[in-house]
Design a protein around this motif. Structure first.
Motif, PDB file in Angstrom:
ATOM      1  N   PRO A 180       0.816  -1.225   0.000  1.00  0.00           N
ATOM      2  CA  PRO A 180       0.000   0.000   0.000  1.00  0.00           C
ATOM      3  C   PRO A 180       0.848   1.273   0.000  1.00  0.00           C
ATOM      4  O   PRO A 180       0.460   2.276  -0.604  1.00  0.00           O
ATOM      5  CB  PRO A 180      -0.834  -0.100   1.285  1.00  0.00           C
ATOM      6  N   GLU A 181       2.005   1.233   0.648  1.00  0.00           N
ATOM      7  CA  GLU A 181       2.892   2.398   0.650  1.00  0.00           C
ATOM      8  C   GLU A 181       3.407   2.682  -0.758  1.00  0.00           C
ATOM      9  O   GLU A 181       3.456   3.837  -1.193  1.00  0.00           O
ATOM     10  CB  GLU A 181       4.062   2.185   1.610  1.00  0.00           C
ATOM     11  N   MET A 182       3.783   1.645  -1.480  1.00  0.00           N
ATOM     12  CA  MET A 182       4.273   1.855  -2.841  1.00  0.00           C
ATOM     13  C   MET A 182       3.134   2.316  -3.747  1.00  0.00           C
ATOM     14  O   MET A 182       3.349   3.149  -4.637  1.00  0.00           O
ATOM     15  CB  MET A 182       4.941   0.589  -3.367  1.00  0.00           C
ATOM     16  N   ALA A 183       1.925   1.829  -3.538  1.00  0.00           N
ATOM     17  CA  ALA A 183       0.768   2.315  -4.302  1.00  0.00           C
ATOM     18  C   ALA A 183       0.553   3.800  -4.033  1.00  0.00           C
ATOM     19  O   ALA A 183       0.278   4.578  -4.959  1.00  0.00           O
ATOM     20  CB  ALA A 183      -0.477   1.513  -3.935  1.00  0.00           C
ATOM     21  N   ARG A 184       0.702   4.199  -2.779  1.00  0.00           N
ATOM     22  CA  ARG A 184       0.547   5.615  -2.436  1.00  0.00           C
ATOM     23  C   ARG A 184       1.587   6.464  -3.161  1.00  0.00           C
ATOM     24  O   ARG A 184       1.275   7.516  -3.705  1.00  0.00           O
ATOM     25  CB  ARG A 184       0.669   5.796  -0.915  1.00  0.00           C
ATOM     26  N   ARG A 185       2.828   5.984  -3.198  1.00  0.00           N
ATOM     27  CA  ARG A 185       3.892   6.738  -3.876  1.00  0.00           C
ATOM     28  C   ARG A 185       3.642   6.830  -5.381  1.00  0.00           C
ATOM     29  O   ARG A 185       3.856   7.881  -5.986  1.00  0.00           O
ATOM     30  CB  ARG A 185       5.255   6.085  -3.631  1.00  0.00           C
ATOM     31  N   LEU A 186       3.223   5.727  -5.982  1.00  0.00           N
ATOM     32  CA  LEU A 186       2.907   5.745  -7.411  1.00  0.00           C
ATOM     33  C   LEU A 186       1.817   6.774  -7.702  1.00  0.00           C
ATOM     34  O   LEU A 186       1.941   7.582  -8.622  1.00  0.00           O
ATOM     35  CB  LEU A 186       2.464   4.354  -7.875  1.00  0.00           C
ATOM     36  N   ALA A 187       0.762   6.742  -6.903  1.00  0.00           N
ATOM     37  CA  ALA A 187      -0.344   7.684  -7.100  1.00  0.00           C
ATOM     38  C   ALA A 187       0.106   9.120  -6.866  1.00  0.00           C
ATOM     39  O   ALA A 187      -0.275  10.032  -7.611  1.00  0.00           O
ATOM     40  CB  ALA A 187      -1.511   7.325  -6.175  1.00  0.00           C
ATOM     41  N   ALA A 188       0.942   9.333  -5.855  1.00  0.00           N
ATOM     42  CA  ALA A 188       1.414  10.690  -5.546  1.00  0.00           C
ATOM     43  C   ALA A 188       2.248  11.267  -6.693  1.00  0.00           C
ATOM     44  O   ALA A 188       2.238  12.483  -6.924  1.00  0.00           O
ATOM     45  CB  ALA A 188       2.231  10.688  -4.254  1.00  0.00           C
ATOM     46  N   ARG A 189       2.945  10.399  -7.424  1.00  0.00           N
ATOM     47  CA  ARG A 189       3.735  10.861  -8.577  1.00  0.00           C
ATOM     48  C   ARG A 189       2.892  10.934  -9.850  1.00  0.00           C
ATOM     49  O   ARG A 189       3.394  11.287 -10.910  1.00  0.00           O
ATOM     50  CB  ARG A 189       4.934   9.926  -8.817  1.00  0.00           C
ATOM     51  N   GLY A 190       1.622  10.555  -9.753  1.00  0.00           N
ATOM     52  CA  GLY A 190       0.746  10.587 -10.921  1.00  0.00           C
ATOM     53  C   GLY A 190       1.022   9.463 -11.910  1.00  0.00           C
ATOM     54  O   GLY A 190       0.770   9.610 -13.098  1.00  0.00           O
ATOM     55  N   GLU A 191       1.499   8.349 -11.417  1.00  0.00           N
ATOM     56  CA  GLU A 191       1.825   7.207 -12.276  1.00  0.00           C
ATOM     57  C   GLU A 191       0.665   6.211 -12.248  1.00  0.00           C
ATOM     58  O   GLU A 191       0.343   5.654 -11.207  1.00  0.00           O
ATOM     59  CB  GLU A 191       3.118   6.545 -11.801  1.00  0.00           C
ATOM     60  N   TYR A 192       0.053   6.025 -13.417  1.00  0.00           N
ATOM     61  CA  TYR A 192      -1.077   5.110 -13.557  1.00  0.00           C
ATOM     62  C   TYR A 192      -0.926   4.332 -14.855  1.00  0.00           C
ATOM     63  O   TYR A 192      -0.572   4.918 -15.877  1.00  0.00           O
ATOM     64  CB  TYR A 192      -2.403   5.871 -13.591  1.00  0.00           C
ATOM     65  N   PRO A 193      -1.213   3.053 -14.830  1.00  0.00           N
ATOM     66  CA  PRO A 193      -1.114   2.284 -16.070  1.00  0.00           C
ATOM     67  C   PRO A 193      -2.397   2.383 -16.901  1.00  0.00           C
ATOM     68  O   PRO A 193      -3.470   2.674 -16.373  1.00  0.00           O
ATOM     69  CB  PRO A 193      -0.940   0.854 -15.558  1.00  0.00           C
ATOM     70  N   ASP A 194      -2.257   2.122 -18.184  1.00  0.00           N
ATOM     71  CA  ASP A 194      -3.457   1.861 -18.970  1.00  0.00           C
ATOM     72  C   ASP A 194      -3.515   0.374 -19.351  1.00  0.00           C
ATOM     73  O   ASP A 194      -4.482  -0.079 -19.936  1.00  0.00           O
ATOM     74  CB  ASP A 194      -3.568   2.775 -20.191  1.00  0.00           C
ATOM     75  N   HIS A 195      -2.462  -0.358 -18.958  1.00  0.00           N
ATOM     76  CA  HIS A 195      -2.422  -1.809 -19.152  1.00  0.00           C
ATOM     77  C   HIS A 195      -1.613  -2.382 -17.987  1.00  0.00           C
ATOM     78  O   HIS A 195      -0.556  -1.856 -17.661  1.00  0.00           O
ATOM     79  CB  HIS A 195      -1.746  -2.136 -20.493  1.00  0.00           C
ATOM     80  N   PHE A 196      -2.120  -3.449 -17.362  1.00  0.00           N
ATOM     81  CA  PHE A 196      -1.520  -3.968 -16.135  1.00  0.00           C
ATOM     82  C   PHE A 196      -1.487  -5.484 -16.241  1.00  0.00           C
ATOM     83  O   PHE A 196      -2.524  -6.130 -16.397  1.00  0.00           O
ATOM     84  CB  PHE A 196      -2.387  -3.521 -14.956  1.00  0.00           C
ATOM     85  N   ILE A 197      -0.271  -6.059 -16.174  1.00  0.00           N
ATOM     86  CA  ILE A 197      -0.129  -7.509 -16.188  1.00  0.00           C
ATOM     87  C   ILE A 197       0.680  -7.944 -14.972  1.00  0.00           C
ATOM     88  O   ILE A 197       1.491  -7.183 -14.454  1.00  0.00           O
ATOM     89  CB  ILE A 197       0.521  -8.032 -17.486  1.00  0.00           C
ATOM     90  N   ALA A 198       0.417  -9.158 -14.518  1.00  0.00           N
ATOM     91  CA  ALA A 198       1.099  -9.661 -13.329  1.00  0.00           C
ATOM     92  C   ALA A 198       1.185 -11.173 -13.391  1.00  0.00           C
ATOM     93  O   ALA A 198       0.334 -11.845 -13.981  1.00  0.00           O
ATOM     94  CB  ALA A 198       0.348  -9.241 -12.062  1.00  0.00           C
ATOM     95  N   SER A 199       2.218 -11.680 -12.749  1.00  0.00           N
ATOM     96  CA  SER A 199       2.323 -13.117 -12.538  1.00  0.00           C
ATOM     97  C   SER A 199       1.098 -13.566 -11.743  1.00  0.00           C
ATOM     98  O   SER A 199       0.589 -12.840 -10.891  1.00  0.00           O
ATOM     99  CB  SER A 199       3.595 -13.427 -11.746  1.00  0.00           C
ATOM    100  N   SER A 200       0.647 -14.771 -12.023  1.00  0.00           N
ATOM    101  CA  SER A 200      -0.501 -15.283 -11.276  1.00  0.00           C
ATOM    102  C   SER A 200      -0.109 -15.973  -9.973  1.00  0.00           C
ATOM    103  O   SER A 200      -0.979 -16.451  -9.242  1.00  0.00           O
ATOM    104  CB  SER A 200      -1.322 -16.238 -12.148  1.00  0.00           C
ATOM    105  N   ALA A 201       1.191 -15.991  -9.637  1.00  0.00           N
ATOM    106  CA  ALA A 201       1.603 -16.520  -8.332  1.00  0.00           C
ATOM    107  C   ALA A 201       0.934 -15.676  -7.241  1.00  0.00           C
ATOM    108  O   ALA A 201       0.765 -14.464  -7.394  1.00  0.00           O
ATOM    109  CB  ALA A 201       3.118 -16.481  -8.185  1.00  0.00           C
ATOM    110  N   ARG A 202       0.566 -16.306  -6.157  1.00  0.00           N
ATOM    111  CA  ARG A 202      -0.228 -15.633  -5.134  1.00  0.00           C
ATOM    112  C   ARG A 202       0.376 -14.320  -4.647  1.00  0.00           C
ATOM    113  O   ARG A 202      -0.317 -13.312  -4.524  1.00  0.00           O
ATOM    114  CB  ARG A 202      -0.465 -16.583  -3.950  1.00  0.00           C
ATOM    115  N   ARG A 203       1.667 -14.283  -4.361  1.00  0.00           N
ATOM    116  CA  ARG A 203       2.281 -13.068  -3.829  1.00  0.00           C
ATOM    117  C   ARG A 203       2.279 -11.934  -4.857  1.00  0.00           C
ATOM    118  O   ARG A 203       2.093 -10.768  -4.497  1.00  0.00           O
ATOM    119  CB  ARG A 203       3.692 -13.352  -3.320  1.00  0.00           C
ATOM    120  N   ALA A 204       2.440 -12.269  -6.123  1.00  0.00           N
ATOM    121  CA  ALA A 204       2.387 -11.245  -7.175  1.00  0.00           C
ATOM    122  C   ALA A 204       0.944 -10.785  -7.388  1.00  0.00           C
ATOM    123  O   ALA A 204       0.678  -9.592  -7.570  1.00  0.00           O
ATOM    124  CB  ALA A 204       2.970 -11.790  -8.479  1.00  0.00           C
ATOM    125  N   ARG A 205       0.032 -11.722  -7.350  1.00  0.00           N
ATOM    126  CA  ARG A 205      -1.393 -11.410  -7.506  1.00  0.00           C
ATOM    127  C   ARG A 205      -1.852 -10.470  -6.381  1.00  0.00           C
ATOM    128  O   ARG A 205      -2.510  -9.464  -6.631  1.00  0.00           O
ATOM    129  CB  ARG A 205      -2.175 -12.718  -7.486  1.00  0.00           C
TER     130      ARG A 205
END
Length: 170
Positions: free
Chosen positions: A38-63
């Motif tokens: 959540p802290e890293m999400a806050r930093r991303l949002a604070a810098r105005g960084e948002y994806p228009d495409h988002f992919i992730a490993s399906s391993a539980r920790r990445a998910r």
């Protein structure tokens, strides 16, 4: 219109090893991971960084990491593309995934695993790090009309942020 493409590599948050009956694929985030994501999400949002495409490993920790990042930045969770092939993917598999991204996507987030993300970051943007720690954000830009045009050394580092060492813009 700019032909710049932006790729943000995000290593999954810290996971737990407490339950030996779980496979590596099924390991959940631990307490630190649940705090860092959540802290890293806050930093991303604070810098105005948002994806228009988002992919992730399906391993539980990445998910779990991807879902926390989506919640913290307002990205629709249902729009995350989870891919089993990103688990234990080598650098060439990750590069192939990137080169096959849809060209309508200008800003892509990819949540995955080490050592592959560290290797990919260094391959694309030059040697910047020995290790992307858990929940690290490595954001780079490419002057490319298509994701197919992404090549070794063609990335320009924009942000290298980690939970313990926040990014300082220069």
């Amino acid at each position: 219109m700019s032909k710049e493409r932006v790729l943000t590599l995000i290593r999954h948050a810290k996971s737990g090893w407490d339950d030996p009956s779980l496979s590596d694929f099924d390991r959940p985030l631990n307490e630190r991971g649940e705090r860092d994501a959540p802290e890293m999400a806050r930093r991303l949002a604070a810098r105005g960084e948002y994806p228009d495409h988002f992919i992730a490993s399906s391993a539980r920790r990445a998910r779990e990491t991807a879902l926390v990042l989506a919640q913290g930045t307002g990205f629709p969770e249902a729009d995350i593309r989870f891919e089993r092939s990103l688990y234990l993917a080598d650098t060439q598999r990750l590069l192939s995934t990137i080169r096959n991204l849809p060209d309508r996507a200008r800003e892509v987030w990819l949540v995955g695993h080490n050592p592959d993300l560290t290797d990919l970051a260094n391959l694309l943007a030059g040697p910047h790090t020995d290790n992307l720690p858990t929940c690290a954000v490595f954001r780079m830009a490419f002057d490319a009309g298509s994701w197919r045009d992404v090549r070794e050394g063609s990335g320009r580092l924009l942000v290298h942020d980690t939970p313990k060492k926040p990014w300082q813009a220069t």
